[in-house]
Design a protein around this motif. Structure first.
Motif, PDB file in Angstrom:
ATOM      1  N   VAL A 276       0.875  -1.174   0.000  1.00 24.78           N
ATOM      2  CA  VAL A 276       0.000   0.000   0.000  1.00 24.78           C
ATOM      3  C   VAL A 276       0.911   1.222   0.000  1.00 24.78           C
ATOM      4  CG1 VAL A 276      -1.704   1.268   1.352  1.00 24.78           C
ATOM      5  CG2 VAL A 276      -1.808  -1.209   1.218  1.00 24.78           C
TER       6      VAL A 276
ATOM      7  N   GLY B 145      -3.788   3.469  -2.698  1.00 25.25           N
ATOM      8  CA  GLY B 145      -4.352   3.296  -1.345  1.00 25.25           C
ATOM      9  C   GLY B 145      -4.916   1.906  -1.138  1.00 25.25           C
ATOM     10  N   LYS B 146      -5.369   1.680   0.115  1.00 22.82           N
ATOM     11  CA  LYS B 146      -5.902   0.358   0.476  1.00 22.82           C
ATOM     12  C   LYS B 146      -7.100  -0.027  -0.388  1.00 22.82           C
ATOM     13  CE  LYS B 146      -5.112  -1.379   5.062  1.00 22.82           C
ATOM     14  NZ  LYS B 146      -5.244  -1.196   6.458  1.00 22.82           N
TER      15      LYS B 146
END
Ligand code: HEM
Length: 878
Positions: free
Chosen positions: A763, A768-769
């Motif tokens: 990440v 992003g996640k």
């Protein structure tokens, strides 16, 4: 200057304008005379072998030349092909000579003009007789679409060509004619290294047959490494097929060099010694340039008392004969492997076409009843009768499918005989099948051939069970009692102990300087661990039980692969396919039964106390409980254990092997990983399960290994009902093949998809996640997906994570030759063609600097808290 008639000139210019063999249209063909046999064979797709004619006119005296020419033609015929000896008679290029023409050519002998490519216009224009050399034969053969040309030796680059520019036109002709030339190599009076160099410049594919060295006509070896090697007629057929494939649009030819057969090598060596002596004499007498070759030939002839001519003929033809014998096989087998060199006789062809039409009719009449508004997915070209079966049978299957989908698209309709199959190769399509329409595709194959009484592939199995009450009940049991995060916490102690044994074994091997077979040792680790997790005890090494179970697992895995193929075309092979290895399956099943019965009896006689109850105890309870939600049988318990052993051991072992191979080949990644382990775990204790959640780079390495090397690259499902996927209609009962290998190497979803780059799973501010989660949900399928996705995913990640962590933390690894050979093999599973065998050096002294791992610490409550988060983060939250 000779004056040409205008009709001759126009004939010549039309001849020269030909572009490629497949464009040899009727008009072009009308300019040459094709014998009825050759013409028939070309039209009916039979194998035709072109033969040159200079060897007849200039190679031997009459009548020996006629006799040899006839002999060679009859060998071609005996091997199922049609010979096409090529010559120009009275200005007319003839493809295939009748007896009378052959006799005429042979008796005219040297009065016939030796005709290379450049001489064709002159010979045709003056209506002369011409005996074709390699270059002219190539020209005419290619014009009518012949793909194979067999000859003795080809010309090459002459010694001193740097001054004389004497380079045979055979080489340039090969560079612009897409034909396979089969010869005994290049004579050593020529400059063989430069000849190979020149062929490379001309983009000619050169391969030696069953040899690493390029042959020198008279001898097996020339001292020059062959650019490639082919080991079977099938190899040759494949190359010929691909070269001829018009989609590739290659204009260059192929040269297969077949070394002189062993029985002729003594005579060959004699001539070679004479050649070497003649070369020395030429140097000593300062014979160079254009004078050199005639000097050498004459001198070799003198030195060998004339045998060189005889050997020239006999060795060349012997080589040809040897190859032709193989050629028969080559051409026959090529039917399955390529569309190019089909050798079926007319009768067979007729039967095939008839059956094909019948199959097509049945398919559209019975299977593909589709709503009017939708189309079936597109279908790539298929072979008569067998359809696309050859893709299914080629090894590795996932790669063959990957090639097809890269060329024709992510959703394809294939058929194996009359079985409809849809091949899915993109993340979005796979998501529609496995997730959006998951319920409709929740069964592997409804009509898989079942062996009623077998524990393997029998009716008791969970993996092959249709989606229904039994499957749901067993899945719930599996998750709650064995593979869910709570159960995994309960059995962590067992895994800790087994990891300790594995680590000790590695330290021991390092101390003894013994090589480690990573896959084999991992199999022991996973096997022992799973046995203990399921049955409460591991199989004993002492009384051979452990070895017995490992060998059963290995044997079963071989059978699983056969079975997977058979079940994919299951409907057809229901009666035939499985019976071929029924005995083998039953033998393995009986051995499993014996072993599992013993373990079940032990449990019945000495049931475990409540807190120690394992999977066997739980299942026996259910078995005995009349009020249980689902009544299960003893055989169902045994079959489940067999499936867990198969599903859980080899998968993790193979993946760990691939990952270690990638790490050895990428020392910079290994270094980063080691740094992470040292900074998180420190230097005074070993990596353990609870560390995994704090080792994001290790997780990324594991995920990347699974992406590039999924153990089961092909997922199979059946459509319970007809439905729409993308814009296309999938009929009821269609077998769906989801190629997870292709999905995870799709360049539209993954940057540089073939590279090992764990960073892609980290990440970062740019990724992003949420984005990662989406990417994984769509395009990441090493454990399958949807209802039938792998229930052992968490356990798999743990096995691999701790094993790789341990191996990187504790040892330096190396292999012979620095780099690991990453060649793949396997039919429905993906394996290393060359299992990883490494030497290892301990980086730490296990006794001096490391705290011994305390089993109770591994199972402590504090650590347990880590567990759920660890698993979640390993899964990337999916
Ligand atoms: C690296 C390790 C593993 C890999 C790569 C792997 C991969 C897979 C794949 C690809 C499938 C088919 C999924 C589908 O059709 O969508 C599967 C199914 C299955 N796996 Fe695993 N697996 C692993 C470890 C395990 C372990 C440790 C166990 C249990 C001990 C296990 C038990 C099963 C079972 C029972 C199924 C059948 C599920 C069903 O039909 O509902 N696997 N696995």
């Amino acid at each position: 200057m000779t004056s040409y008639s205008s009709s001759s000139l126009s004939r010549i210019s039309t001849l020269q304008n030909h572009i490629s063999p497949l464009e040899a249209n009727n008009k072009l063909r009308s300019l040459v005379k094709i014998s009825p046999q050759v013409s028939d064979a070309i039209s009916n797709g039979r194998a035709v072998v072109a033969l040159e004619s200079t060897i007849i006119s200039h190679g031997m005296p009459y009548p020996q030349n006629l006799q040899t020419a006839k002999e060679v033609e009859s060998i071609v015929r005996e091997n199922g092909a049609v010979p096409a000896t090529i010559a120009i008679l009275n200005g007319v290029p003839c493809i295939g000579l009748n007896e009378e023409e052959l006799e005429r050519l042979a008796s005219l002998g040297k009065s016939v003009q030796k005709t290379a490519g450049r001489d064709i216009p002159h010979v045709v224009a003056t209506r002369a007789n011409g005996a074709t050399t390699v270059s002219a034969t190539l020209f005419f053969a290619s014009m009518v679409g012949i793909q194979v040309f067999v000859t003795g030796g080809i010309g090459g680059v002459h010694r001193h060509a740097d001054h004389t520019m004497d380079i045979s036109s055979d080489l340039t002709a090969l560079g612009r004619t897409p034909i396979a030339v089969i010869s005994a190599g290049v004579k050593s009076i020529l400059d063989i290294p430069k000849t190979l160099e020149y062929l490379e410049t001309q983009e000619v594919y050169v391969a030696a047959y069953k040899s690493d060295e390029f042959p020198a006509f008279f001898t097996e070896k020339s001292g020059c490494k062959a650019p490639s090697r082919v080991d079977s007629p099938e190899d040759c057929a494949r190359v010929i097929g691909k070269n001829a494939n018009m989609k590739l649009n290659r204009k260059a030819g192929i040269l297969f060099a077949v070394p002189i057969p062993k029985q002729h090598s003594a005579a060959g060596n004699l001539i070679e010694s004479a050649t070497q002596r003649a070369l020395t004499e030429a140097r000593e007498q300062n014979v160079t340039g254009n004078a050199e070759t005639p000097f050498l030939l004459a001198r070799v002839n003198e030195l060998t008392g004339g045998t060189s001519l005889a050997a020239n003929c006999s060795s060349s033809f012997s080589a040809d004969v040897t190859f032709l014998i193989n050629l028969k096989l080559n051409l026959r087998l090529s039917f399955l492997t390529t569309m190019a060199a089909i050798t079926v006789d007319f009768q067979l062809c007729f039967i095939f076409i008839f059956l094909w039409l019948l199959t097509r009719f049945c398919l559209s009449a019975f299977f593909f009843k589709k709503p009017k508004d939708y189309d079936l997915p597109p279908s790539p070209p298929s072979l008569p009768v067998i359809g696309h079966l050859h893709h299914l049978l080629s090894v590795p299957t996932h790669k063959s499918f990957h090639k097809v989908s890269s060329k024709y698209g992510p959703l394809l309709h294939l058929c194996a005989f009359n079985i409809p199959i849809v091949l899915v190769s993109s993340g979005s399509m796979a998501h529609e099948v496995l997730r959006t329409n998951g319920l409709n595709f929740a069964t592997r194959d409804r009509e898989v051939p079942i062996m009623e009484k077998s524990l393997l592939f029998g009716s008791f199995g969970f993996v092959s069970a249709p989606y229904g009450d039994y499957w749901k009940f067993m899945k719930k049991l599996l998750v709650t009692k064995l593979l869910g995060s709570h159960s995994l916490e309960r059995t962590r102690l067992i895994r800790g102990e087994e990891l300790k044994t594995f680590r000790a074994m590695l330290f021991d091997k390092a101390a003894r300087n013994e090589a480690v077979d990573v896959g084999e040792e991992m199999m022991k680790l996973t096997n022992n661990t799973i046995c203990r997790m399921i049955m409460g005890r591991k199989c004993s090494e002492e009384d051979g039980e452990a070895e017995q179970i490992r060998s059963l697992v290995t044997k079963s895995l071989g059978l699983v692969r056969k079975f997977l193929i058979a079940s994919t075309v299951g409907r057809l092979l229901k009666k035939v396919g499985i019976s071929l290895f029924e005995k083998e399956i039953m033998e393995v099943s009986e051995r499993y039964d014996e072993l599992l019965e013993k373990i079940i009896k032990e449990h019945e006689e000495n049931p475990n106390q409540k807190e120690d109850r394992d999977m066997v105890d739980v299942l026996l309870d259910v078995c005995a409980d009349d009020n249980a939600e689902f009544k299960i049988s003893r055989n169902q318990i045994k079959a489940l254990f067999v499936e867990l052993l198969l599903g859980g051991t080899d998968t993790s072992a193979q993946t760990t092997q691939w990952i270690m191979a990638e790490l050895i080949n990428h020392p910079e990644i290994l270094k980063t990983l080691r740094e992470e382990i040292e900074s998180v775990v420190g230097k005074t204790r070993f990596v353990q399960e609870t560390d995994l959640s704090n080792l994001p780079y290790l997780q990324a390495v594991v995920k990347e290994g699974l992406r590039l090397h999924p153990h089961s690259p092909i997922l199979v499902r059946t459509a319970a009902e007809g439905c729409k996927i993308g814009e296309f209609y999938i009929p009821q009962n269609t077998t769906m093949i989801i190629n997870s290998y292709a999905v995870m190497r799709d360049p539209d979803s993954w940057e540089e998809p073939d590279e090992f780059q764990p960073e892609r799973f980290m990440v970062s501010p740019s990724k992003g996640k949420e984005e990662m989660r989406e990417q994984l949900a769509l395009n990441y399928l090493p454990f399958g997906s949807g209802r039938r996705g792998c229930p052992g995913t968490n356990l798999g990640y743990i096995f691999i994570g701790v094993a790789v962590g341990t191996m990187v933390q504790c040892f330096d690894w190396s292999v012979n030759g620095n780099k690991v050979n990453m060649e793949e093999t396997g039919d429905m599973t993906l394996r290393m063609a060359h299992p990883l065998k490494c030497t290892l050096v301990a980086r730490i002294d296990p006794l001096a600097s490391f705290e011994p791992v305390d089993a109770s610490e591994e199972g402590s409550t504090a650590n347990r808290k880590h567990m759920s988060s660890c698993t979640l983060s390993l899964l990337g939250g999916t």
